[in-house]
Structure formats: C-alpha cells, structure tokens
Design a protein around this motif. Structure first.
Motif, PDB file in Angstrom:
ATOM      1  N   ILE A 266       0.732  -1.331   0.262  1.00 57.33           N
ATOM      2  CA  ILE A 266      -0.210   0.101   0.211  1.00 57.33           C
ATOM      3  C   ILE A 266       1.175   1.208   0.088  1.00 57.33           C
ATOM      4  N   ARG A 267       1.855   1.251   0.871  1.00 55.67           N
ATOM      5  CA  ARG A 267       2.499   2.488   1.090  1.00 55.67           C
ATOM      6  C   ARG A 267       3.314   2.502  -0.272  1.00 55.67           C
ATOM      7  N   PHE A 268       4.358   1.480  -1.203  1.00 57.35           N
ATOM      8  CA  PHE A 268       5.098   2.054  -1.456  1.00 57.35           C
ATOM      9  C   PHE A 268       3.845   2.323  -3.306  1.00 57.35           C
ATOM     10  N   VAL A 269       2.652   1.914  -3.755  1.00 55.75           N
ATOM     11  CA  VAL A 269       1.871   1.724  -4.749  1.00 55.75           C
ATOM     12  C   VAL A 269       1.349   3.342  -4.412  1.00 55.75           C
ATOM     13  N   ARG A 270       0.922   3.946  -3.098  1.00 54.32           N
ATOM     14  CA  ARG A 270       0.581   5.735  -2.799  1.00 54.32           C
ATOM     15  C   ARG A 270       1.596   5.990  -3.545  1.00 54.32           C
ATOM     16  N   GLU A 271       2.689   6.503  -3.233  1.00 56.47           N
ATOM     17  CA  GLU A 271       4.123   7.097  -3.328  1.00 56.47           C
ATOM     18  C   GLU A 271       5.250   6.044  -4.558  1.00 56.47           C
ATOM     19  N   HIS A 272       5.139   5.690  -5.030  1.00 56.96           N
ATOM     20  CA  HIS A 272       6.081   5.296  -5.904  1.00 56.96           C
ATOM     21  C   HIS A 272       5.403   4.960  -7.186  1.00 56.96           C
ATOM     22  N   ARG A 274       4.377   3.600 -10.395  1.00 54.77           N
ATOM     23  CA  ARG A 274       2.934   4.382 -11.986  1.00 54.77           C
ATOM     24  C   ARG A 274       2.099   3.919 -12.737  1.00 54.77           C
ATOM     25  N   PRO A 275       0.923   4.498 -13.315  1.00 55.27           N
ATOM     26  CA  PRO A 275      -0.438   4.129 -13.097  1.00 55.27           C
ATOM     27  C   PRO A 275       0.376   3.011 -15.325  1.00 55.27           C
ATOM     28  N   GLY A 284      -0.983   5.728  -9.729  1.00 54.47           N
ATOM     29  CA  GLY A 284      -0.407   4.359  -9.901  1.00 54.47           C
ATOM     30  C   GLY A 284      -1.571   3.638  -8.978  1.00 54.47           C
ATOM     31  N   HIS A 285      -1.945   4.420  -7.871  1.00 59.12           N
ATOM     32  CA  HIS A 285      -3.115   4.064  -6.845  1.00 59.12           C
ATOM     33  C   HIS A 285      -4.287   4.077  -7.487  1.00 59.12           C
ATOM     34  N   THR A 290      -5.391  -2.346  -9.890  1.00 60.67           N
ATOM     35  CA  THR A 290      -4.480  -2.763  -8.393  1.00 60.67           C
ATOM     36  C   THR A 290      -5.594  -1.915  -7.352  1.00 60.67           C
ATOM     37  N   ILE A 291      -6.544  -1.263  -7.606  1.00 63.42           N
ATOM     38  CA  ILE A 291      -7.133  -1.114  -5.905  1.00 63.42           C
ATOM     39  C   ILE A 291      -7.770  -2.421  -5.916  1.00 63.42           C
ATOM     40  N   ALA A 292      -8.169  -2.890  -7.259  1.00 62.04           N
ATOM     41  CA  ALA A 292      -9.222  -4.253  -6.603  1.00 62.04           C
ATOM     42  C   ALA A 292      -8.055  -5.181  -6.146  1.00 62.04           C
ATOM     43  N   GLN A 293      -7.090  -5.851  -6.603  1.00 60.54           N
ATOM     44  CA  GLN A 293      -5.732  -6.466  -6.074  1.00 60.54           C
ATOM     45  C   GLN A 293      -5.698  -6.406  -4.301  1.00 60.54           C
TER      46      GLN A 293
END
Length: 406
Positions: A266-272, A274-275, A284-285, A290-293
């Motif tokens: 969660i932290r990495f997707v939020r901070e780093h 890309r979509p 990316g978030h 990604t949200i579903a998984q």
C-alpha cells in the motif's frame, strides 16, 4: 560462520519485567515492533545477528507470558500470544520466530514436567532466561525421527547427537535437546549453553529468515542433570495442547510477514508506482486493477487473522482439560490458521512486487526480503498435509496425529 565462541554477546544473568495482563502484553509488543522495524532491513542485508534486540525482547517479559498463573506468570490467552508474535514478526520475522521453540518447550514443561521442574524452569523464564532449540535433525529419516540419544549415567544422564535448524540456540541461556531414550521415547534434555561437549554454530545460509542463526548443534557426551530431563513424549501419548501451541506460533510468524507485505505494498503503490499505460490514470493508486487486488489482499489477510485468533481461543479451551476429541478439533482449527497464513504470506509478498512494479526489485529498497522470509518460513511444515488432516477429520472423523507439526 558464527560459533558459540564468536557469537554476539548477550546478558548472561538477565532480569525481566513480569507482565500481568493480555493488554499489557499486546501494548509492549507494539512498542517493541517500532524499535525492531527500524533496522530490520539492514540486519537482513548484512546478516547482523540481533543479540541486543533479543535481550530487549525477553527483558520485557514477553517470553514468559504463557507461564501459568500458579507459578507467577500472566498465563495470557493463546490468541494474545499469536497476536504478540504477529506484531513482532511484522517488524522483523527473524526476531518474531526466535521465541517459538522456547514457548513450545514451556508448554511441554507445563504438560509433562514434575512439580519441582515446573517451579525451577518457570521461575528461570520469569527472570528472563531463554531456552533455545536443539530439536530437529537434518540427517534423520524424517522430521520426527530422532537419532540423538539420552541414556542414564551415574547420577544423571548423557546426550549424544547432532541437530540442525536450531533457531534461537545461539542466543539462549539454556538449550533444550530433543533426544530418545533406550525405549525410543522422546525427552527434552535442558542444559546450559556452555555445557562441555555442546557446540552451537550459526551455519544457516538460507536466503530468508537470515538472522535466526538456525544452524547446527553438536552434542558430544553432554551431561544432563535430572532436573533438566522432561518426558516430552507424554504430551503426544496423552491429549495435550503441545502440538497446537507449537503450530500457532508458526502461523503467527507467517501472519506477521503477510501484514508487513500488505502494508508495504500500500505504501509503495501510493508513493512510487506509476499507472499502467492503458489505465488512463495519472497515478498508480488510481489503477482499477491494482485497487481491486489490494482489496483482495486485505480481505484474505483479515480472514487469516480472524482464524488465527479463533485458533488461539481454541487452545485456551483445551489447556487444562484436554481430551482426544477437543485436542483433535483444536489441531484442525490451528491447521486452518496455518493454511490461511501461509497462503496470504506467499500471495502478499508476490503481489508486493507485481503491484509495486519493477522499482520494487531495486536493491536500495530490499523489499525482496519479505518474499524470501515468507518462502523460507512457510516451509516449516507443508500445508498440503494440513488440507489432508482437515479434510480427513471433517469427512471421516479421523483425528490428526499428535506431534509438534500438528
């Protein structure tokens, strides 16, 4: 390679706080987790053994929380014990795994030792002394087959053999050795870590759980006082909580690894992260897949945690009044927890890289440690056999075998 002679020093005459409640135990675990998480990645990267951290861990009294109230302990719920191990393992699963064999030995002492032995060993543990594992063997026919022997000699006993996977032994004040007597019965032989003839070596080269020092112990004519000989076989011949206690701690370590991986994802997707090019999103978030998984991971983690708690409460119900039937039912419940925690640990540590993207494999992040730890620790006992024992009990009423791996 680290031997006893070159092992990191730790307090040889410890003192420990005595915990008095479940709430205090959980609060202390949360506080320790913040400390242990700070350098966990660096310890993994350099294989720096956490001797100071283990001293800190046991000095809080958390290694004694299962000591029965009749002997001065808190006798917390096993659901609380699982929560404590999970919390610490989320911070550093090598440290979280370290008390497993110590706590399993305490349950063997509770179930099988004499009154004098209980007073002796529970008293020492309440002071902060740690027991280290010399149980499994790498060269025997299977995990439950011991070639290490114990035989009477003079006014005591003598033990000979060789052990591996000796998690915690290098940091222990006393070593409990699994050994068979001339009749094939398994005993725990507890000796000081500096007993003549006992050699502890950190030969552990596993790619995960790198700082557990889970190497080998050589036992050459080691003398054992009768006060240290525990008839552990009684916990298998008679219904007891021994196997379930051993297993729930393993499941709690895996739950902690999974929790850390989900939070890191969660932290990495939020901070780093890309979509993906086809998502049409800016971040990316915001990627719908990604949200579903992430949602799927969270559900599976919460399910595993819930069953882990149920398993702990099931153990509570059999500690003082074990029967063949309720011990079997508890073994099944703990097996369910072990299946779910294993699966979410492996899934979550895989998804950390899949959802986080290529940047997650960069050495500067050392995020692969979560996958390495999950892949290594979940090998402790195969969940394919958990499925079998669960199904065989539900379908055919067959009780799981009673041993340390059920």
């Amino acid at each position: 390679m680290t031997s006893l002679a070159t092992a990191p020093s730790f307090d040889p005459a410890p003192t420990a706080h005595v915990i008095t409640s479940d709430e205090e135990a959980v609060a202390l675990a949360r506080s320790l987790a913040v400390e242990f998480a700070a350098e966990a990645s660096e310890r993994d990267r350099t294989r720096h053994l956490p001797a100071a951290e283990i001293d800190r861990f046991s000095s809080t009294g958390l290694w004694a929380i299962t000591v029965p109230k009749a002997y001065g302990g808190a006798e917390v719920s096993f659901a609380t014990l699982a929560e404590v191990i999970k919390i610490v393992s989320a911070a550093d699963p090598s440290i979280g795994q370290m008390p497993q064999n110590h706590l399993a030995a305490l349950d063997a002492i509770r179930a099988s030792a004499s009154e004098e032995q209980k007073k002796l060993w529970f008293g020492r543990v309440l002071k902060g002394y740690r027991l280290g594992n010399a149980f499994s063997e790498a060269k025997s026919r299977h995990v439950g087959a011991f070639e290490t022997t114990i035989r009477p000699e003079g006014d005591g006993y003598v033990v000979n053999g060789e052990k591996f996977y000796a998690t915690g032994a290098l940091f222990a004040h006393y070593i409990h050795i699994g050994a068979v007597d001339p009749h094939g019965k398994v005993h725990l032989a507890i000796v000081p870590r500096d007993a003549p003839g006992l050699t502890i070596t950190d030969s552990w080269s596993g790619f995960g759980q790198r700082t557990t020092a889970s190497g080998n112990v050589s036992i050459a004519n080691v003398r054992v006082d009768p006060s240290g000989v525990i008839p552990a076989y009684l916990g298998g011949e008679n219904p007891s909580s021994n196997g379930a206690v051993s297993q729930i701690i393993q499941a709690a370590v895996d739950a902690g690894i999974a929790l850390a991986a989900v939070e890191e994802t969660i932290r990495f997707v939020r901070e780093h992260t890309r979509p993906w090019i086809d998502s049409g999103q800016e971040h990316g978030h915001e990627d719908v897949f990604t949200i579903a998984q992430i949602g799927d991971l969270k559900i599976r983690l919460q399910a595993a945690e819930a069953v882990l708690e149920e398993a702990g409460k099931a153990i509570d119900r059999i500690v003082h009044q074990p029967t063949d039937d309720n011990v079997a039912e508890t073994a099944v419940k703990v097996a369910e927890a072990k299946v779910l925690t294993t699966e979410i640990a492996i899934l979550a540590t895989n998804k950390l890289h899949e959802l986080g993207g290529t940047r997650t494999v960069l050495g500067q992040h050392n995020l692969d440690r979560h996958w390495r730890n999950a892949r290594t620790h979940t090998l402790h006992d195969p969940v394919r056999w958990k499925y079998f024992h669960i199904g065989n009990h539900v379908l055919n009423g067959v009780r799981p075998p009673r041993h340390a791996w059920n």
